[in-house]
Motif scaffolding. Structure first.
Motif, PDB file in Angstrom:
ATOM      1  N   MET A   1       0.837  -1.203   0.000  1.00 12.56           N
ATOM      2  CA  MET A   1       0.000   0.000   0.000  1.00 12.56           C
ATOM      3  C   MET A   1       0.864   1.242   0.000  1.00 12.56           C
ATOM      4  O   MET A   1       1.781   1.377   0.798  1.00 12.56           O
ATOM      5  N   ASN A  62      -6.077  -4.273   0.665  1.00 11.81           N
ATOM      6  CA  ASN A  62      -5.244  -4.171  -0.534  1.00 11.81           C
ATOM      7  C   ASN A  62      -4.750  -5.548  -0.966  1.00 11.81           C
ATOM      8  O   ASN A  62      -4.696  -5.865  -2.158  1.00 11.81           O
ATOM      9  N   THR A  71      -6.163  -0.699  -5.922  1.00  9.87           N
ATOM     10  CA  THR A  71      -5.607  -0.652  -4.577  1.00  9.87           C
ATOM     11  C   THR A  71      -5.709   0.765  -4.047  1.00  9.87           C
ATOM     12  O   THR A  71      -5.965   1.714  -4.790  1.00  9.87           O
TER      13      THR A  71
END
Length: 426
Positions: A1, A62, A71
């Motif tokens: 992420m 994610n 994402t």
């Protein structure tokens, strides 16, 4: 992420901070390949939330969404006031958020009226047809016949109880209001405080619980002005609450110990909270169905056909005109599905709005099945159902009432005065 700096500026008591994290700046994203006509699986969405403490769960999402949809690039705020101001300001720039969390009720209606949120009606239609969400939940997101945003989460307000305290005092889970009151009186007689309550943040919840279980039509009527706070049934609800306080059913609201600790130690036998409370108990090492149990609060009125249960939900919204609007809508549709919601429930240790999602906690799974089945009426939480100016006054009045157990009628008259002024202009 991908992450940006988490902004933490909340000034809350320790107990309030623990609960506020559960209730549920930067640029507007790098564009990615998820704009109109792009591949949504390659998009990186700018995502903003006032739930900074939930970042690990969005990391998990994610992982769950990889290869399926976009994402998230996470930016979390801990100060809700700063967050609200940032979101509103961002729509005056070219860096509109792709996705962001918000609030239902008046706050969401304001953004809808200003055209700042992309409609999600087609997503809701498909999800309802697929059995992923109920029509009742959709009412929280419906304005002028169209839906906006999707649910970030859902919370059912239920009763948690310390199983050892119940066993030691020879009481069982009540199935009627009379039985509930008998349990409370037995505990008082044995020197045990039956119930938790607070004079800040959640000061309204016992008004909510009692009136919803006494007359759900009157409860709903307060939200649109068709019912007055001084109507007899509302007065009756306040008097019931007043009598419970007088009879020693509640802990001193000035106690600063976290409610989950009070339940763990048996300083209170029961606590009426949203299902997010399970996570707080888990953090203390308590085990559901062993150390504590959960039950739905019986209706005050035995004449009601369905048991009233209050539902709290918070929205996940797509910014209209954002760089990755199409990909954010694709993500929103994925979010509503069984796979996403099973992953979310596992990460959060909480229930899901999707009845098909796997809920790993057995007690929460049972509650989810129960309240989404026949014989239950789901109602909006008082905070979201009440216009903001009225709620502001009600919050102050209920907080003082919890603290001082004063004249119930004076409380209701003060709130109704604000309601009269609000409805006269709306």
């Amino acid at each position: 992420m991908r992450k940006k700096t988490t902004l933490a500026a909340a000034v809350l008591t320790a107990a309030a901070l623990t609960l506020a994290a559960c209730s549920g700046g930067g640029d507007g994203g790098d564009g990615g390949d998820g704009g109109d006509g792009g591949d949504p699986t390659e998009a990186v969405l700018s995502f903003y939330t006032d739930k900074a403490a939930w970042e690990p769960s969005f990391d998990d999402m994610n992982a769950a969404s990889e290869g399926t949809t976009a994402t998230l690039e996470f930016t979390g705020y801990s100060d809700p006031t700063a967050y609200d101001a940032f979101i509103k300001q961002s729509f005056r720039t070219d860096d509109k958020p792709d996705l962001f969390t918000w609030h239902t009720g008046d706050s969401l209606a304001q953004l809808v009226d200003e055209g700042l949120i992309a409609p999600t009606t087609e997503i809701w239609d498909a999800a309802i047809a697929n059995g992923d969400v109920t029509e009742e939940l959709a009412e929280n997101y419906t304005y002028d016949g169209e839906q906006y945003c999707v649910p970030l989460n859902v919370v059912y307000w239920v009763m948690y109880y310390n199983k050892a305290v119940f066993e030691e005092n020879g009481v069982e889970v009540p199935t009627t209001w009379d039985e509930f009151m008998d349990v409370g009186q037995t505990l008082v007689d044995n020197g045990v405080v039956p119930l938790h309550q607070m004079n800040i943040i959640f000061e309204f919840v016992w008004f909510q619980a009692i009136l919803a279980g006494l007359d759900p039509d009157a409860y709903n009527g307060l939200s649109d002005g068709s019912v007055s706070y001084t109507d007899p049934v509302v007065v009756e609800a306040m008097n019931i609450w007043h009598d419970m306080q007088t009879d020693g059913f509640f802990i001193d609201p000035g106690v600063t110990t976290d409610p989950q600790t009070l339940l763990q130690t048996g300083e209170v036998a029961m606590a009426y909270f949203g299902t997010f409370f399970t996570g707080q108990l888990t953090d203390l090492g308590m085990v559901s169905d062993t150390d504590y149990g959960i039950f739905t609060l019986p209706n005050v009125s035995a004449d009601l056909g369905d048991t009233s249960v209050v539902v709290e939900t918070g929205p996940l919204c797509v910014g209209a005109g954002s760089a990755n609007e199409a990909a954010a809508l694709d993500y929103s549709a994925w979010w509503m599905g069984v796979d996403a919601q099973s992953a979310w429930s596992e990460s959060r240790g909480d229930v899901s709005f999707n009845p098909g999602a796997t809920v790993t906690d057995a007690a929460l799974a049972a509650i989810t099945e129960e309240v989404n089945g026949d014989g239950f009426l789901q109602l909006r939480r008082y905070l979201e159902a009440t216009p903001t100016p009225i709620y502001t006054v009600a919050s102050e009045q209920f907080g003082a009432f919890v603290t001082n157990n004063g004249d119930p009628m004076a409380v209701l008259e003060a709130i109704q005065a604000e309601a009269d002024a609000y409805w006269a202009d709306n």
